[in-house]
Design an enzyme around this catalytic site. Structure first.
Site, mmCIF file in Angstrom:
data_model
loop_
_atom_site.group_PDB
_atom_site.id
_atom_site.type_symbol
_atom_site.label_atom_id
_atom_site.label_comp_id
_atom_site.label_asym_id
_atom_site.label_seq_id
_atom_site.Cartn_x
_atom_site.Cartn_y
_atom_site.Cartn_z
ATOM 1 N N SER A 163 0.823 -1.215 0.000
ATOM 2 C CA SER A 163 0.000 0.000 0.000
ATOM 3 C C SER A 163 0.856 1.264 0.000
ATOM 4 O O SER A 163 1.990 1.270 0.478
ATOM 5 C CB SER A 163 -0.900 0.019 1.233
ATOM 6 O OG SER A 163 -1.670 -1.156 1.294
HETATM 7 N N1 SAH Z 1 -0.832 -4.307 3.675
HETATM 8 C C1 SAH Z 1 -0.308 -5.095 2.589
HETATM 9 C C2 SAH Z 1 -1.340 -5.147 1.473
HETATM 10 C C3 SAH Z 1 -1.133 -6.254 0.554
HETATM 11 S S1 SAH Z 1 -2.315 -6.310 -0.758
HETATM 12 C C4 SAH Z 1 0.955 -4.437 2.096
HETATM 13 O O1 SAH Z 1 1.057 -3.212 2.199
HETATM 14 O O2 SAH Z 1 1.839 -5.134 1.594
HETATM 15 C C5 SAH Z 1 -3.614 -7.243 -0.021
HETATM 16 C C6 SAH Z 1 -3.282 -8.650 0.393
HETATM 17 O O3 SAH Z 1 -4.490 -9.289 0.801
HETATM 18 C C7 SAH Z 1 -2.704 -9.524 -0.705
HETATM 19 O O4 SAH Z 1 -1.472 -10.038 -0.309
HETATM 20 C C8 SAH Z 1 -3.750 -10.629 -0.887
HETATM 21 O O5 SAH Z 1 -3.205 -11.883 -1.225
HETATM 22 C C9 SAH Z 1 -4.404 -10.651 0.483
HETATM 23 N N2 SAH Z 1 -5.734 -11.255 0.531
HETATM 24 C C10 SAH Z 1 -6.737 -11.159 -0.373
HETATM 25 N N3 SAH Z 1 -7.816 -11.855 0.057
HETATM 26 C C11 SAH Z 1 -7.489 -12.395 1.265
HETATM 27 C C12 SAH Z 1 -8.168 -13.199 2.220
HETATM 28 N N4 SAH Z 1 -9.437 -13.615 2.052
HETATM 29 N N5 SAH Z 1 -7.519 -13.561 3.353
HETATM 30 C C13 SAH Z 1 -6.243 -13.162 3.574
HETATM 31 N N6 SAH Z 1 -5.541 -12.403 2.708
HETATM 32 C C14 SAH Z 1 -6.153 -12.014 1.579
#
Ligand code: SAH
Length: 223
Positions: free
Chosen positions: A69
């Site tokens: 993010s």
């Molecule tokens: N805060 C993180 C955001 C990553 S993007 C950062 O800054 O790196 C969002 C993440 O949510 C992805 O890695 C994706 O695989 C995960 N995601 C999507 N659906 C999900 C679910 N049902 N349970 C757990 N993780 C999930």
């Protein structure tokens, strides 16, 4: 993962500028959030070929079609959780682990769930290399929450969801705060939910664009 002090300290000037321009300059007021963002080495949370862009004002790819993010959004979501140090926090969507590290600096325990296995492996190694001892990882569908460890004082959903899963609201403690991007797949409102007894209040604090939350109580993979 073996990290030297100079690996961790690198990009100090860019980190300071990021906080001045993107965080302080945009009205983030919580001093502890600012302090932590000026310390956590964001460049280590992206691939080495992207490190020089890690302090830019945007999200970046982290592999597996996912993104880290934007710094401002991390600061904003963290600020509204109002962490004082003793909280148990649930994070859905570990991804790169950058937001996880920020939460771990400000709360006492962080429980983080990610559905993509290779991301969990990589991120766990990095956060252990950075010596965080208060993070517990789980590879699963986070829309179910983590009932065994509930209630949580704060919950942060790091992926876009059509609505806030009921299971997560149930696992929020009384007086707890939850923050999530809620809306369509292409754009969302950043929503803060406060629980007070059996009352739940929601307010919008901004707009954003996150990758989708894929799971039983959000979107399905094919949509
Ligand atoms: N805060 C993180 C955001 C990553 S993007 C950062 O800054 O790196 C969002 C993440 O949510 C992805 O890695 C994706 O695989 C995960 N995601 C999507 N659906 C999900 C679910 N049902 N349970 C757990 N993780 C999930």
């Amino acid at each position: 993962m073996d990290l030297t002090e100079s690996d961790i300290q690198a990009y100090a000037g860019q980190r300071r500028k990021m906080v001045e321009k993107q965080i302080l300059g945009r009205g983030i007021k919580d001093l502890s959030v600012m302090e932590v963002l000026s310390r956590v080495p964001r460049h280590l949370f992206v691939n080495s070929s992207l490190q020089h862009r890690a302090y830019g004002d945007c999200p970046l790819p982290i592999g597996e079609n996912q993104t880290i993010s934007q710094p401002y959004i991390v600061a904003l979501m963290t600020q509204v959780l109002d962490l004082k140090g003793g909280e148990r926090v649930l994070e859905i969507g570990t991804g790169s682990g950058y937001q996880t590290a920020i939460l771990a600096e400000l709360a006492s325990h962080v429980f983080t769930i990610e559905r993509v296995k290779p991301l969990v492996k990589k991120t766990k190694e990095l956060l252990e290399g950075l010596k965080y001892k208060n993070i517990v990882f789980k590879t699963f569908d986070g829309t179910y929450g983590w009932r065994d460890q509930s209630p949580f004082d704060a919950i942060l959903i790091s992926a876009a969801t059509p609505s806030i899963p009921k299971s997560l609201i149930e696992q929020l403690a009384d007086k707890g705060r939850l923050v999530a991007p809620v809306g369509e797949r292409e754009s969302q409102d950043l929503i803060v939910l406060n629980k007070n007894g059996n009352k739940v209040m929601e307010r919008k604090i901004g707009s954003c664009k996150f990758v989708p939350l894929i799971g039983k109580f959000a979107w399905s993979e094919e949509e």
